[in-house]
Write an enzyme that holds these catalytic residues in place. Structure first.
Site, PDB file in Angstrom:
ATOM      1  N   SER A   1     -32.611  -0.554 -24.508  1.00  0.00           N
ATOM      2  CA  SER A   1     -32.571   0.476 -25.560  1.00  0.00           C
ATOM      3  C   SER A   1     -32.840  -0.171 -27.100  1.00  0.00           C
ATOM      4  O   SER A   1     -31.855  -0.990 -27.237  1.00  0.00           O
ATOM      5  CB  SER A   1     -31.250   1.284 -25.621  1.00  0.00           C
ATOM      6  OG  SER A   1     -31.226   1.895 -27.101  1.00  0.00           O
TER       7      SER A   1
ATOM      8  N   HIS B   1     -36.697   1.568 -23.728  1.00  0.00           N
ATOM      9  CA  HIS B   1     -36.062   2.695 -24.178  1.00  0.00           C
ATOM     10  C   HIS B   1     -36.083   2.971 -25.537  1.00  0.00           C
ATOM     11  O   HIS B   1     -35.361   2.044 -26.079  1.00  0.00           O
ATOM     12  CB  HIS B   1     -34.701   2.933 -23.474  1.00  0.00           C
ATOM     13  CG  HIS B   1     -33.943   4.168 -23.560  1.00  0.00           C
ATOM     14  ND1 HIS B   1     -34.184   5.249 -22.594  1.00  0.00           N
ATOM     15  CD2 HIS B   1     -33.123   4.378 -24.406  1.00  0.00           C
ATOM     16  CE1 HIS B   1     -33.301   6.182 -22.944  1.00  0.00           C
ATOM     17  NE2 HIS B   1     -32.659   5.971 -24.056  1.00  0.00           N
TER      18      HIS B   1
ATOM     19  N   ASP C   1     -34.822   5.493 -28.848  1.00  0.00           N
ATOM     20  CA  ASP C   1     -33.983   6.503 -28.963  1.00  0.00           C
ATOM     21  C   ASP C   1     -34.469   7.249 -30.171  1.00  0.00           C
ATOM     22  O   ASP C   1     -34.265   6.601 -31.068  1.00  0.00           O
ATOM     23  CB  ASP C   1     -32.484   6.091 -29.134  1.00  0.00           C
ATOM     24  CG  ASP C   1     -32.148   5.452 -27.526  1.00  0.00           C
ATOM     25  OD1 ASP C   1     -31.947   6.621 -26.925  1.00  0.00           O
ATOM     26  OD2 ASP C   1     -31.707   4.555 -27.428  1.00  0.00           O
TER      27      ASP C   1
ATOM     28  N   MET D   1     -33.752   9.947 -33.016  1.00  0.00           N
ATOM     29  CA  MET D   1     -32.625  10.871 -33.349  1.00  0.00           C
ATOM     30  C   MET D   1     -32.890  11.789 -34.744  1.00  0.00           C
ATOM     31  O   MET D   1     -33.491  10.814 -35.767  1.00  0.00           O
ATOM     32  CB  MET D   1     -31.432  10.154 -33.493  1.00  0.00           C
ATOM     33  CG  MET D   1     -31.096   9.211 -32.397  1.00  0.00           C
ATOM     34  SD  MET D   1     -29.500   8.114 -32.579  1.00  0.00           S
ATOM     35  CE  MET D   1     -29.416   7.559 -31.045  1.00  0.00           C
TER      36      MET D   1
ATOM     37  N   HIS E   1     -36.637   8.896 -25.448  1.00  0.00           N
ATOM     38  CA  HIS E   1     -35.419   9.644 -25.161  1.00  0.00           C
ATOM     39  C   HIS E   1     -35.300  10.483 -26.631  1.00  0.00           C
ATOM     40  O   HIS E   1     -34.999   9.958 -27.612  1.00  0.00           O
ATOM     41  CB  HIS E   1     -34.148   8.870 -24.883  1.00  0.00           C
ATOM     42  CG  HIS E   1     -33.150   9.856 -24.835  1.00  0.00           C
ATOM     43  ND1 HIS E   1     -31.710   9.053 -24.896  1.00  0.00           N
ATOM     44  CD2 HIS E   1     -32.880  10.922 -24.742  1.00  0.00           C
ATOM     45  CE1 HIS E   1     -30.711   9.936 -24.708  1.00  0.00           C
ATOM     46  NE2 HIS E   1     -31.549  11.050 -24.748  1.00  0.00           N
TER      47      HIS E   1
ATOM     48  N   MET F   1     -33.571  12.876 -28.988  1.00  0.00           N
ATOM     49  CA  MET F   1     -32.556  13.617 -29.268  1.00  0.00           C
ATOM     50  C   MET F   1     -32.750  14.527 -30.580  1.00  0.00           C
ATOM     51  O   MET F   1     -32.351  14.107 -31.511  1.00  0.00           O
ATOM     52  CB  MET F   1     -31.410  12.537 -29.529  1.00  0.00           C
ATOM     53  CG  MET F   1     -30.835  12.162 -28.065  1.00  0.00           C
ATOM     54  SD  MET F   1     -29.920  10.526 -28.462  1.00  0.00           S
ATOM     55  CE  MET F   1     -31.457   9.414 -28.405  1.00  0.00           C
TER      56      MET F   1
ATOM     57  N   MET G   1     -26.277  10.996 -19.226  1.00  0.00           N
ATOM     58  CA  MET G   1     -25.719  10.262 -20.374  1.00  0.00           C
ATOM     59  C   MET G   1     -24.219  10.141 -19.863  1.00  0.00           C
ATOM     60  O   MET G   1     -23.691  10.993 -19.509  1.00  0.00           O
ATOM     61  CB  MET G   1     -25.594  11.321 -21.458  1.00  0.00           C
ATOM     62  CG  MET G   1     -27.009  11.554 -22.184  1.00  0.00           C
ATOM     63  SD  MET G   1     -28.015  10.126 -22.833  1.00  0.00           S
ATOM     64  CE  MET G   1     -26.793   9.561 -24.183  1.00  0.00           C
TER      65      MET G   1
ATOM     66  N   ASP H   1     -27.623   6.177 -19.203  1.00  0.00           N
ATOM     67  CA  ASP H   1     -27.733   5.682 -20.507  1.00  0.00           C
ATOM     68  C   ASP H   1     -26.280   6.082 -21.210  1.00  0.00           C
ATOM     69  O   ASP H   1     -25.947   7.212 -21.483  1.00  0.00           O
ATOM     70  CB  ASP H   1     -28.901   6.782 -21.018  1.00  0.00           C
ATOM     71  CG  ASP H   1     -29.061   6.217 -22.653  1.00  0.00           C
ATOM     72  OD1 ASP H   1     -28.498   5.229 -22.952  1.00  0.00           O
ATOM     73  OD2 ASP H   1     -29.877   7.018 -23.213  1.00  0.00           O
TER      74      ASP H   1
HETATM   75  C1  DX5 Z   1     -27.105   6.868 -27.420  1.00  0.00           C
HETATM   76  C2  DX5 Z   1     -28.456   6.337 -26.649  1.00  0.00           C
HETATM   77  C3  DX5 Z   1     -28.500   5.215 -25.976  1.00  0.00           C
HETATM   78  C4  DX5 Z   1     -27.841   3.907 -26.575  1.00  0.00           C
HETATM   79  C5  DX5 Z   1     -27.162   2.862 -25.564  1.00  0.00           C
HETATM   80  O1  DX5 Z   1     -27.502   8.138 -27.869  1.00  0.00           O
HETATM   81  O2  DX5 Z   1     -29.166   7.373 -26.107  1.00  0.00           O
HETATM   82  O3  DX5 Z   1     -29.864   4.874 -25.611  1.00  0.00           O
HETATM   83  O4  DX5 Z   1     -28.846   3.212 -27.433  1.00  0.00           O
HETATM   84  O5  DX5 Z   1     -26.578   2.014 -26.291  1.00  0.00           O
HETATM   85  P1  DX5 Z   1     -25.436   1.302 -25.402  1.00  0.00           P
HETATM   86  O6  DX5 Z   1     -26.181   0.528 -24.131  1.00  0.00           O
HETATM   87  O7  DX5 Z   1     -25.031   0.452 -26.494  1.00  0.00           O
HETATM   88  O8  DX5 Z   1     -24.332   2.221 -25.078  1.00  0.00           O
HETATM   89 ZN    ZN Z   2     -30.844   6.942 -25.022  1.00  0.00          ZN
END
Ligand code: DX5
Ligand code: ZN
Length: 214
Positions: free
Chosen positions: A5, A30, A32, A34, A63, A65, A134, A172
């Site tokens: 990620s 990956h 993320d 947001m 991903h 969000m 998750m 994840d």
């Molecule tokens: C959280 C994300 C993850 C995050 C994982 O909302 O979806 O992908 O980056 O990070 P770690 O591996 O540090 O928990």
């Molecule tokens: Zn993620």
């Protein structure tokens, strides 16, 4: 398979981070996304994804969000995403949004939060390439793994096997070297790891340690 990620990467030197990911041949990257609305944090958008695309041939596992992801599917597909994963409650018409993702010629996934039941999969799993489980509440890297995710992984695995599907299970949040074995044992195909991978001077070694386990 491993999907580092990028959220935990050094954003002042992404070229260097991508060089390591390329040389260590990770399976996915990956990303993320947001929006500060569905989750209490803001990361980056399709413009950044597009500018990262020339740095690697490794598939982008994006991903989302974000609320109303249907409005951004085409943008993230055009930016070079290979998989788009959405959270069911963010869209009014889940099947329509999954179809929209697939109509872009890319893979589609659904993400389940720690408090979400797996029931939502019942009428849609046949259309999915991936189920993302998750193991933390979405929004931040570096959180602690929530153990109930293990039971959820094995329940989803059972459904996939019973229906003879080839849907992948991705996990994840809070995945580390020391819990990766139990996550894989429960049925995970893809491990996402952010803070356990990106670490000053140690990223390469961390990837190798994960790969040894896989
Ligand atoms: C959280 C994300 C993850 C995050 C994982 O909302 O979806 O992908 O980056 O990070 P770690 O591996 O540090 O928990
Ligand atoms: Zn993620």
């Amino acid at each position: 398979m491993i999907s580092p990620s990028l959220l935990s990467a050094d954003f002042t030197n992404l070229e260097k981070e991508f060089k390591i990911l390329n040389e260590e041949a990770v399976d996915f990257i990956h990303l993320d996304i947001m929006d500060g609305n569905y989750v209490p944090n803001i990361s980056y958008g399709p413009g950044i994804v597009k500018s990262l695309r020339p740095l690697t041939d490794i598939p982008f596992d994006t991903h989302l969000m974000i609320e109303n992801p249907e409005n951004y599917v085409d943008l993230f597909a055009d930016a070079g995403s290979d998989i788009l994963t959405i959270h069911p409650k963010t869209t009014n018409h889940l099947e329509r949004t999954i179809s929209l993702i697939k109509s872009n010629g890319i893979k589609a996934g659904i993400a389940l939060n720690p408090g979400d039941s797996i029931e939502v999969l019942d009428y849609i799993i046949d259309e999915l390439d991936l189920v993302l489980i998750m193991s933390v509440n979405p929004g931040f890297g570096g959180q602690k793994f929530i153990p109930s995710a293990l039971r959820k992984i094995s329940e989803v695995k059972k459904i996939i096997e019973n229906r003879n599907l080839d849907t992948l299970i991705e996990v994840d949040g809070g995945v580390k070297i020391d819990n990766a074995k139990s996550v894989l044992g429960a049925g995970a195909d893809i491990l996402v790891a952010g803070s356990a991978i990106f670490e000053k001077e140690k990223t390469r070694d961390n990837i190798r340690k994960f790969k040894e386990l896989l």
